[in-house]
Design a protein around this motif. Structure first.
Motif, PDB file in Angstrom:
ATOM      1  N   LEU A 257      -6.786 -22.088  52.722  1.00  0.00           N
ATOM      2  CA  LEU A 257      -8.013 -21.512  53.276  1.00  0.00           C
ATOM      3  C   LEU A 257      -8.994 -22.566  53.770  1.00  0.00           C
ATOM      4  N   TYR A 258      -9.219 -23.604  52.971  1.00  0.00           N
ATOM      5  CA  TYR A 258     -10.281 -24.561  53.283  1.00  0.00           C
ATOM      6  C   TYR A 258      -9.837 -25.749  54.118  1.00  0.00           C
ATOM      7  N   HIS A 259      -8.535 -25.992  54.211  1.00  0.00           N
ATOM      8  CA  HIS A 259      -8.058 -27.123  55.005  1.00  0.00           C
ATOM      9  C   HIS A 259      -7.114 -26.696  56.132  1.00  0.00           C
ATOM     10  N   ALA A 260      -6.137 -25.876  55.815  1.00  0.00           N
ATOM     11  CA  ALA A 260      -5.119 -25.546  56.816  1.00  0.00           C
ATOM     12  C   ALA A 260      -5.639 -24.582  57.882  1.00  0.00           C
ATOM     13  N   LEU A 261      -6.418 -23.574  57.468  1.00  0.00           N
ATOM     14  CA  LEU A 261      -6.916 -22.572  58.416  1.00  0.00           C
ATOM     15  C   LEU A 261      -8.173 -23.077  59.126  1.00  0.00           C
ATOM     16  N   ARG A 262      -8.016 -24.187  59.803  1.00  0.00           N
ATOM     17  CA  ARG A 262      -9.122 -24.727  60.596  1.00  0.00           C
ATOM     18  C   ARG A 262      -9.217 -23.927  61.893  1.00  0.00           C
ATOM     19  N   PHE A 263     -10.445 -23.694  62.359  1.00  0.00           N
ATOM     20  CA  PHE A 263     -10.613 -22.929  63.591  1.00  0.00           C
ATOM     21  C   PHE A 263     -10.122 -23.733  64.791  1.00  0.00           C
ATOM     22  N   SER A 264      -9.813 -23.030  65.858  1.00  0.00           N
ATOM     23  CA  SER A 264      -9.301 -23.678  67.069  1.00  0.00           C
ATOM     24  C   SER A 264     -10.347 -24.656  67.609  1.00  0.00           C
ATOM     25  N   ARG A 438     -19.018 -22.346  50.278  1.00  0.00           N
ATOM     26  CA  ARG A 438     -20.176 -23.161  49.927  1.00  0.00           C
ATOM     27  C   ARG A 438     -20.100 -23.620  48.464  1.00  0.00           C
ATOM     28  N   ARG A 439     -19.536 -22.799  47.587  1.00  0.00           N
ATOM     29  CA  ARG A 439     -19.309 -23.240  46.210  1.00  0.00           C
ATOM     30  C   ARG A 439     -18.299 -24.378  46.193  1.00  0.00           C
ATOM     31  N   PHE A 440     -17.265 -24.246  47.006  1.00  0.00           N
ATOM     32  CA  PHE A 440     -16.243 -25.284  47.106  1.00  0.00           C
ATOM     33  C   PHE A 440     -16.851 -26.598  47.587  1.00  0.00           C
ATOM     34  N   LEU A 441     -17.811 -26.511  48.499  1.00  0.00           N
ATOM     35  CA  LEU A 441     -18.473 -27.695  49.054  1.00  0.00           C
ATOM     36  C   LEU A 441     -19.692 -28.066  48.221  1.00  0.00           C
ATOM     37  N   GLU A 442     -19.467 -28.321  46.938  1.00  0.00           N
ATOM     38  CA  GLU A 442     -20.488 -28.807  45.997  1.00  0.00           C
ATOM     39  C   GLU A 442     -21.631 -27.815  45.789  1.00  0.00           C
ATOM     40  N   HIS A 443     -21.307 -26.539  45.816  1.00  0.00           N
ATOM     41  CA  HIS A 443     -22.258 -25.473  45.467  1.00  0.00           C
ATOM     42  C   HIS A 443     -23.559 -25.565  46.281  1.00  0.00           C
ATOM     43  N   GLU A 507     -14.182 -10.484  40.108  1.00  0.00           N
ATOM     44  CA  GLU A 507     -14.762 -11.283  41.187  1.00  0.00           C
ATOM     45  C   GLU A 507     -13.637 -11.922  41.993  1.00  0.00           C
ATOM     46  N   SER A 508     -13.780 -11.901  43.313  1.00  0.00           N
ATOM     47  CA  SER A 508     -12.748 -12.433  44.192  1.00  0.00           C
ATOM     48  C   SER A 508     -12.542 -13.927  43.983  1.00  0.00           C
ATOM     49  N   PHE A 509     -11.286 -14.336  43.969  1.00  0.00           N
ATOM     50  CA  PHE A 509     -10.967 -15.767  43.862  1.00  0.00           C
ATOM     51  C   PHE A 509     -11.622 -16.541  44.994  1.00  0.00           C
ATOM     52  N   TYR A 510     -11.640 -15.955  46.184  1.00  0.00           N
ATOM     53  CA  TYR A 510     -12.198 -16.654  47.346  1.00  0.00           C
ATOM     54  C   TYR A 510     -13.725 -16.615  47.369  1.00  0.00           C
ATOM     55  N   GLN A 511     -14.327 -15.829  46.523  1.00  0.00           N
ATOM     56  CA  GLN A 511     -15.781 -15.837  46.389  1.00  0.00           C
ATOM     57  C   GLN A 511     -16.229 -16.929  45.432  1.00  0.00           C
ATOM     58  N   ASN A 512     -15.353 -17.273  44.494  1.00  0.00           N
ATOM     59  CA  ASN A 512     -15.699 -18.303  43.511  1.00  0.00           C
ATOM     60  C   ASN A 512     -14.412 -18.964  43.001  1.00  0.00           C
ATOM     61  N   PRO A 513     -13.944 -20.025  43.667  1.00  0.00           N
ATOM     62  CA  PRO A 513     -12.687 -20.677  43.265  1.00  0.00           C
ATOM     63  C   PRO A 513     -12.845 -21.643  42.103  1.00  0.00           C
ATOM     64  N   TYR A 514     -13.866 -21.428  41.272  1.00  0.00           N
ATOM     65  CA  TYR A 514     -14.096 -22.271  40.098  1.00  0.00           C
ATOM     66  C   TYR A 514     -13.543 -21.559  38.857  1.00  0.00           C
ATOM     67  N   PRO A 515     -12.694 -22.221  38.040  1.00  0.00           N
ATOM     68  CA  PRO A 515     -12.562 -23.677  37.947  1.00  0.00           C
ATOM     69  C   PRO A 515     -11.312 -24.265  38.596  1.00  0.00           C
ATOM     70  N   GLU A 516     -10.392 -23.470  39.137  1.00  0.00           N
ATOM     71  CA  GLU A 516      -9.114 -24.041  39.565  1.00  0.00           C
ATOM     72  C   GLU A 516      -9.257 -25.072  40.681  1.00  0.00           C
ATOM     73  N   CYS A 517     -10.145 -24.819  41.639  1.00  0.00           N
ATOM     74  CA  CYS A 517     -10.268 -25.708  42.804  1.00  0.00           C
ATOM     75  C   CYS A 517     -11.542 -26.537  42.784  1.00  0.00           C
ATOM     76  N   ILE A 518     -12.286 -26.485  41.696  1.00  0.00           N
ATOM     77  CA  ILE A 518     -13.530 -27.239  41.572  1.00  0.00           C
ATOM     78  C   ILE A 518     -13.562 -27.865  40.188  1.00  0.00           C
ATOM     79  N   CYS A 519     -13.727 -29.170  40.113  1.00  0.00           N
ATOM     80  CA  CYS A 519     -13.768 -29.827  38.812  1.00  0.00           C
ATOM     81  C   CYS A 519     -14.587 -31.104  38.915  1.00  0.00           C
TER      82      CYS A 519
END
Length: 525
Positions: A257-264, A438-443, A507-519
């Motif tokens: 989601l955050y790296h591969a699905l970059r917009f055109s 935005r949570r992924f990008l340092e909240h 709560e959706s994983f994509y709404q809050n990917p903490y703690p798996e993708c944020i540490c």
């Protein structure tokens, strides 16, 4: 005589110094550092310089986040230990500081564990039709990447929904950087542009995968490979559970989601250009996802503040849209339950009560506002510095995206993620996706209005029990003390909900990917 002159010259060339001068020169000579001392001093100075350089460069190297295959390992127990250290904020960050973040040393961490293996070649194929709007399709595609990994399948570039409300004809490559998508995930799952010709006519297993399904479900689905070489998935939204999945699968979802699905490139270019223009106007800006659009009001059945003619128009639209299941809705009950999007007037009162000045630049990330300029004036009365992408970009810049609502939504998404503050007047796929990013990008600061509690405030203002000013401001600030995007673990289902129904309310994983993708990074441990 000649002898005397020679003696005189010899005497002048070697004068006899006083004893006191000899002693001073002796002390100076003794203080002069030896060659060995100077060498040791230079070595020590060099070592200290190297040490300082390594300390500062460590942070630089750790900050790099690249969509490539990693080999580092981080255990589940380690993540759990770190996540327990983060609680609710110790203090309330000043609401008038738009650039506030709540990173608290947390950073994205999406590296696979040591046991994660490179994807194997597979002659089994997964074809997907991604349904819904932009963000519903984005999260669905990320889910399908993970499903393809679990089922050891080759993923065919998904077909996008062309029958949603906006009737957008865009294909995958119009919205996303297709080559980047394939390359950045090549270690995770094999991805191809289209199904091999030899398989175009073979029978396919058409499978509606169960919503919010876990690992066991998809491992059991591999029995389909015994009879079929191609599985077709008609819907991609919410196909994976939010919780209780392996760490490597969760992190794969984040990489997708955050790296591969970059917009055109055209979308990325215009999005970044408009962010620069916003910065040049005021330095900081609020991105407001104002969900006061015709389809949203019709879908939710919310008619507060509308005329009878407008309410009837929305009712007809709702009842004639076949895939909207609920036809009869009590608007008052919806509003009192906090299920209606805030009106432009209510949003203006809300942002003002938070303490932002009238001069604050506000970018409206939304489609056409229902009621047009007349309805929007209820917001601009308090905040006149309001802009849309149509007022930031030239007609030539937007020409390529006209009649492609999904592509213009992608521009709104970029501007929203990059904003100093993000506020959404209603929950939805866009609001959840931006919040999670935005949570992924340092909240980054993301304010979520407590709509149910705010309705009580608005009603008291309407009845004259309250007046806009310090008292209302204090109420609203206190109400949203802990609704600004601080780090917290993802919420589970509400109490009392059991069975499979509980997955819908997590709560959706994509709404809050903490703690798996944020540490926490190592230098913060």
């Amino acid at each position: 005589m000649q002898i005397n002159r020679a003696k005189s010259k010899k005497s002048n060339s070697n004068p006899v110094l006083p004893s006191s001068v000899k002693m001073r020169n002796s002390r100076v000579s003794s203080k002069k550092p030896s060659l060995l001392t100077r060498t040791l001093y230079l070595i020590l100075l060099f070592a200290v310089s190297i040490f300082i350089f390594l300390m500062f460069s460590k942070d630089i190297f750790e900050d790099e986040q690249t969509p490539i295959f990693y080999s580092d390992s981080e255990s589940d127990s380690h993540l759990h230990h770190q996540s327990e250290q983060i609680r609710s904020p110790a203090h309330f960050v000043d609401e008038q500081s738009p650039a506030s973040t709540f990173s608290r040393g947390l950073r994205p961490c999406i590296k696979p564990t040591a046991k994660y293996k490179v994807a194997r070649e597979s002659n089994r194929y997964l074809t997907v039709k991604s349904n819904g709007g932009l963000n519903q399709m984005r999260t669905g595609i990320a889910d399908m990447v993970a499903v393809a990994r679990v089922m050891n399948a080759t993923l065919v570039i998904p077909n996008l929904d062309k029958r949603s409300f906006w009737q957008d004809s865009s294909v995958f490559g119009d919205i996303f950087d297709e080559l980047h998508f394939m390359r950045s995930l090549q270690q995770d799952v094999r991805i191809v542009k289209e199904l091999p010709r030899l398989l175009e006519t073979v029978p396919r297993a058409r499978k509606h995968f169960g919503s919010w399904s876990g690992m066991n479900y998809y491992e059991n689905m591999t029995h389909l490979w015994k009879e079929y070489q191609v599985i077709h998935v008609p819907k991609s939204d919410s196909r994976l559970a939010n919780n209780d999945l392996p760490l490597d699968i969760q992190r794969l979802r984040c990489r997708a989601l955050y790296h591969a699905l970059r917009f055109s490139p055209p979308i990325e270019l215009l999005g970044k250009r408009l962010v620069e223009r916003l910065r040049s106007r005021g330095g900081q800006y609020i991105a407001l996802h104002l969900r006061y659009e015709k389809d949203m009001l019709a879908f939710t059945g919310c008619t507060y503040g509308l005329s009878d003619a407008e309410s009837e128009e929305l009712r007809i639209m709702r009842e004639s849209t076949h895939h909207w299941k609920i036809k009869k809705i009590n608007s008052t009950e919806q509003r009192n339950a906090g299920l209606c999007p805030l009106t432009p007037r209510e949003v203006g009162i809300f942002i003002k009560a938070l303490g932002y000045p009238p001069s604050m630049l506000i970018y409206i990330a939304a489609g056409e506002i229902y009621g047009g300029a007349r309805r929007l004036s209820e917001l601009t009365l308090r905040f006149p510095n309001v802009v849309f992408k149509e007022t930031l970009a030239t007609q030539d810049e937007l020409k390529a995206f006209s009649h492609h609502a999904t592509q213009t939504a992608a521009i709104d998404y970029i501007i929203s993620v990059e904003s100093d503050v993000f506020i959404s007047s209603h929950s939805g796929n866009m609001a959840r996706a931006v919040e999670g990013h935005r949570r992924f990008l340092e909240h980054r600061k993301t304010i979520t209005p407590d709509r149910k509690s705010l309705i009580e405030v608005f009603d008291k203002l309407d009845s004259g029990q309250l007046e806009e000013g310090p008292s209302v401001s204090n109420i609203v600030k206190k109400m949203h003390r802990n609704r600004q995007g601080y780090p917290r673990k993802r919420s589970g289902p509400p109490l009392g909900i059991k069975g499979r129904a509980r997955f819908r309310y997590e709560e959706s994983f994509y709404q809050n990917p903490y703690p798996e993708c944020i540490c926490k990074s190592q230098d913060h441990l």
